[in-house]
Design a protein around this motif. Structure first.
Motif, PDB file in Angstrom:
ATOM      1  N   ARG A 136      52.381 -91.868  -4.969  1.00  0.00           N
ATOM      2  CA  ARG A 136      52.137 -91.524  -3.569  1.00  0.00           C
ATOM      3  C   ARG A 136      50.922 -90.610  -3.554  1.00  0.00           C
ATOM      4  O   ARG A 136      50.887 -89.632  -4.306  1.00  0.00           O
ATOM      5  CB  ARG A 136      53.343 -90.807  -2.953  1.00  0.00           C
ATOM      6  CG  ARG A 136      54.632 -91.629  -2.978  1.00  0.00           C
ATOM      7  CD  ARG A 136      54.516 -92.827  -2.037  1.00  0.00           C
ATOM      8  NE  ARG A 136      55.675 -93.689  -2.057  1.00  0.00           N
ATOM      9  CZ  ARG A 136      55.718 -94.879  -2.691  1.00  0.00           C
ATOM     10  NH1 ARG A 136      54.674 -95.304  -3.385  1.00  0.00           N
ATOM     11  NH2 ARG A 136      56.792 -95.622  -2.631  1.00  0.00           N
ATOM     12  N   VAL A 138      47.685 -88.600  -1.257  1.00  0.00           N
ATOM     13  CA  VAL A 138      46.970 -88.209  -0.052  1.00  0.00           C
ATOM     14  C   VAL A 138      45.508 -88.032  -0.432  1.00  0.00           C
ATOM     15  O   VAL A 138      45.190 -87.280  -1.356  1.00  0.00           O
ATOM     16  CB  VAL A 138      47.528 -86.913   0.552  1.00  0.00           C
ATOM     17  CG1 VAL A 138      46.653 -86.427   1.695  1.00  0.00           C
ATOM     18  CG2 VAL A 138      48.958 -87.131   1.043  1.00  0.00           C
ATOM     19  N   ILE A 140      41.855 -86.765   0.674  1.00  0.00           N
ATOM     20  CA  ILE A 140      41.114 -85.940   1.611  1.00  0.00           C
ATOM     21  C   ILE A 140      39.652 -86.309   1.402  1.00  0.00           C
ATOM     22  O   ILE A 140      39.037 -85.923   0.401  1.00  0.00           O
ATOM     23  CB  ILE A 140      41.392 -84.444   1.370  1.00  0.00           C
ATOM     24  CG1 ILE A 140      42.912 -84.205   1.403  1.00  0.00           C
ATOM     25  CG2 ILE A 140      40.685 -83.583   2.407  1.00  0.00           C
ATOM     26  CD1 ILE A 140      43.324 -82.808   0.965  1.00  0.00           C
ATOM     27  N   MET A 184      47.696 -92.270   1.820  1.00  0.00           N
ATOM     28  CA  MET A 184      47.384 -91.771   3.156  1.00  0.00           C
ATOM     29  C   MET A 184      46.008 -91.115   3.053  1.00  0.00           C
ATOM     30  O   MET A 184      45.775 -90.334   2.128  1.00  0.00           O
ATOM     31  CB  MET A 184      48.420 -90.726   3.583  1.00  0.00           C
ATOM     32  CG  MET A 184      49.871 -91.188   3.392  1.00  0.00           C
ATOM     33  SD  MET A 184      51.085 -89.805   3.367  1.00  0.00           S
ATOM     34  CE  MET A 184      51.367 -89.586   5.122  1.00  0.00           C
ATOM     35  N   HIS A 196      41.830 -85.859  -4.136  1.00  0.00           N
ATOM     36  CA  HIS A 196      43.089 -86.610  -4.083  1.00  0.00           C
ATOM     37  C   HIS A 196      44.258 -85.725  -4.504  1.00  0.00           C
ATOM     38  O   HIS A 196      44.181 -85.072  -5.548  1.00  0.00           O
ATOM     39  CB  HIS A 196      43.061 -87.803  -5.047  1.00  0.00           C
ATOM     40  CG  HIS A 196      42.013 -88.822  -4.745  1.00  0.00           C
ATOM     41  ND1 HIS A 196      41.849 -89.959  -5.497  1.00  0.00           N
ATOM     42  CD2 HIS A 196      41.082 -88.883  -3.765  1.00  0.00           C
ATOM     43  CE1 HIS A 196      40.839 -90.678  -4.994  1.00  0.00           C
ATOM     44  NE2 HIS A 196      40.359 -90.048  -3.951  1.00  0.00           N
ATOM     45  N   ALA A 197      45.309 -85.723  -3.705  1.00  0.00           N
ATOM     46  CA  ALA A 197      46.571 -85.074  -4.076  1.00  0.00           C
ATOM     47  C   ALA A 197      47.542 -86.178  -4.465  1.00  0.00           C
ATOM     48  O   ALA A 197      48.002 -86.939  -3.619  1.00  0.00           O
ATOM     49  CB  ALA A 197      47.109 -84.268  -2.900  1.00  0.00           C
ATOM     50  N   LEU A 198      47.815 -86.254  -5.758  1.00  0.00           N
ATOM     51  CA  LEU A 198      48.580 -87.371  -6.299  1.00  0.00           C
ATOM     52  C   LEU A 198      49.998 -86.939  -6.664  1.00  0.00           C
ATOM     53  O   LEU A 198      50.196 -85.865  -7.227  1.00  0.00           O
ATOM     54  CB  LEU A 198      47.872 -87.852  -7.568  1.00  0.00           C
ATOM     55  CG  LEU A 198      47.837 -89.339  -7.896  1.00  0.00           C
ATOM     56  CD1 LEU A 198      47.002 -90.059  -6.837  1.00  0.00           C
ATOM     57  CD2 LEU A 198      47.206 -89.570  -9.266  1.00  0.00           C
TER      58      LEU A 198
ATOM     59  N   MET B 184      51.617 -78.854  -1.129  1.00  0.00           N
ATOM     60  CA  MET B 184      50.280 -78.696  -1.691  1.00  0.00           C
ATOM     61  C   MET B 184      49.348 -78.438  -0.508  1.00  0.00           C
ATOM     62  O   MET B 184      49.431 -79.155   0.488  1.00  0.00           O
ATOM     63  CB  MET B 184      49.852 -79.980  -2.402  1.00  0.00           C
ATOM     64  CG  MET B 184      50.891 -80.505  -3.400  1.00  0.00           C
ATOM     65  SD  MET B 184      50.665 -82.276  -3.826  1.00  0.00           S
ATOM     66  CE  MET B 184      49.463 -82.137  -5.145  1.00  0.00           C
ATOM     67  N   TYR B 186      45.328 -77.571   1.108  1.00  0.00           N
ATOM     68  CA  TYR B 186      43.881 -77.673   0.927  1.00  0.00           C
ATOM     69  C   TYR B 186      43.203 -77.163   2.201  1.00  0.00           C
ATOM     70  O   TYR B 186      43.613 -77.535   3.295  1.00  0.00           O
ATOM     71  CB  TYR B 186      43.479 -79.142   0.688  1.00  0.00           C
ATOM     72  CG  TYR B 186      44.229 -79.722  -0.490  1.00  0.00           C
ATOM     73  CD1 TYR B 186      43.676 -79.701  -1.759  1.00  0.00           C
ATOM     74  CD2 TYR B 186      45.517 -80.230  -0.337  1.00  0.00           C
ATOM     75  CE1 TYR B 186      44.378 -80.175  -2.854  1.00  0.00           C
ATOM     76  CE2 TYR B 186      46.232 -80.708  -1.429  1.00  0.00           C
ATOM     77  CZ  TYR B 186      45.652 -80.684  -2.682  1.00  0.00           C
ATOM     78  OH  TYR B 186      46.362 -81.147  -3.754  1.00  0.00           O
TER      79      TYR B 186
END
Lengths: 315, 315
Positions: A136, A138, A140, A184, A196-198, B184, B186
């Motif tokens: 999953r 996100v 940015i 997302m 990227h936040a993985l 998390m 940012y």
């Protein structure tokens, strides 16, 4: 490999800089007058350039590559397209670390987009060490490249798109067909790099150190230590400016060691992707894969040493 | 309830605007000369104001509230602190929708921060309809408020912090003690609103419509339809400017209906939080909860009608 030349549509500073650097410039017949007026020296037409080449790297804006394809087909020239094109423009989508061999013998290959290239490097590296069950993410995203003066947003967070998934999950699956992944994406007002936040679900419960080791053993991935006190894309870019990298290009994925959190098989990880340069090594590898010039490890190694790419811990 | 007055340290435009709006201004003795020079009319000292009040809402910057507490204790006045303070400044952390009753009879209560207030509203609303197992959230935070001319970043994505979890998960747990949550965060270069990308694991497999209905049945949460074509914080703010909201305040959580994706008990959801105004209704409710003036539903209802808060679908 030898660069026959580059082709430009506009007689602008980019074209002038290419000529100043000794790169041969080829243009569309229709633009001849414009380049003459601008005093930019031209080596010939685009068709002449393609005729002299064994392979074309099409780096035109989204959708233009697909339109150009007819020309390459008619001239019987293999071509590499970029991630802005739909996957079906090519016979295979490409990530050097993930599916180098899939491009072998193909005439039309598409290097996936900057975000997808970065994410695939990380995923395939993790897959080499761990059994990856689910991802999953996100994203940015930077709003525009530094030179793009007409793009935005300049003061907003934009859902891109609102409806899930963003195209990145779809794009990842053109290379890793069976992966359970959902992405997302949000556009924010910055020009430097994507972030990227993985979240990765794996079997077992790997330690933070094992994950850092896996990533820092990979090519084209760089770690940033806690001690460096780097916590942002601006500080990453500053480091590469200080290092003297031309254009401050960062073709490596840069991850934050201390962002890794691992618990009960759930791995959290944050890294940055330099949208302008990250696909450059993959395009070079794609040339070798398609033409059969080199095997995977040899090609990646040669590309990295030629471009001066780093691995391990950056700072 | 009656507003005795407000207290300001600096003789600036904010103080001048308060007086122009007919709000009594109280100051620290030490600042008397500054306000005189600036020609701003003062009603008395801060100590006089507190003495005339039954309860203090301390809205000072992070950490100052804790320092002010000694004064409130010595004057035997109950006080409400903000989320910038550590949780232990107060006897309870507060979210009107989640734990109104916990503030009853307390002398010191802390309204959690803007992000935590928004997230708690959403989580507690989902908890009313579904069995929530786990929450993973990425917060994309605005860099500064519109008036904050000295804060950044202006062209960077900043991990805030690098090491997980961000303080929001910790803060959420001051209200929902047993929740499995990890956040998390940012910071990005925008001033308008925060955005949260939420992943919620629930029992069962609720439909998108059920989730939208749950959220749009709640107070202080507004949905945005696909047809509105709103996909960013800028467009949300524009809507509230057009509506004539003073200061374009958006004390409601605003979620994107079409961002909801539900599959195998995994819910994805994106919403925006207006950092400047979202905690205002909660501060008002905290006054009533602490003093026992009203029960939960009555207080929330009165606050919402007084402030003109909306619910359901915005547009």
């Amino acid at each position: 490999m030898e660069l026959v030349g580059i082709s430009k549509l506009n007689a602008d500073y980019e074209a002038a800089m290419a000529v100043r650097k000794g790169i041969k410039l080829f243009i569309d017949e229709s633009a001849k007058e414009n380049f003459k007026k601008a005093g930019i020296e031209v080596a010939g037409t685009k068709v002449e350039m393609i005729s002299d080449s064994q392979i074309v790297i099409d780096a035109t804006p989204d959708g233009i590559g697909a339109k150009n394809k007819a020309l390459y087909v008619s001239m019987k020239k293999p071509a590499i397209f970029q991630g802005g094109e739909d996957a079906d423009v090519a016979e295979a989508s490409f990530s050097a670390l993930c599916n180098y061999d899939e491009a072998k013998g193909k005439n039309y290959v598409r290097v996936v987009s900057c975000n997808t290239t970065g994410m695939l490097r990380v995923i395939c590296t993790l897959k080499n060490s761990f059994k990856v069950r689910k991802i999953r993410a996100v994203l940015i995203r930077r709003a525009a490249d530094p030179r793009e003066v007409k793009k935005g947003p300049i003061n907003s967070i934009l859902l891109n798109p609102v409806e899930l998934p963003s195209h990145h999950a779809v794009d990842i699956k053109t290379v890793l067909k069976d992966l359970d992944i959902l992405t997302m994406a949000y556009v924010v007002p910055t020009t430097l790099m994507h972030v990227h936040a993985l979240t990765v679900q794996v079997d077992g419960n790997p330690s933070k150190e094992e994950i850092i080791n896996a990533l820092e053993s990979s090519r084209r991935i760089l770690g940033i230590s806690k001690d460096s006190k780097i916590a942002s894309t601006a500080e990453i870019v500053e480091t590469f400016r200080d290092m003297g990298r031309i254009r401050y290009d960062v073709p490596e994925v840069v991850f934050f060691e201390d962002s890794i959190h691992s618990s009960n098989g759930e791995i959290f990880l944050t890294y940055a992707v330099h949208q302008e340069s990250i696909v450059v090594p993959e395009n070079i590898d794609a040339v070798r894969a398609m033409s059969g010039l080199k095997e995977k490890e040899e090609s990646i190694s040669l590309t990295d040493s030629t471009l001066g790419l780093l691995r391990g811990r950056l700072v």
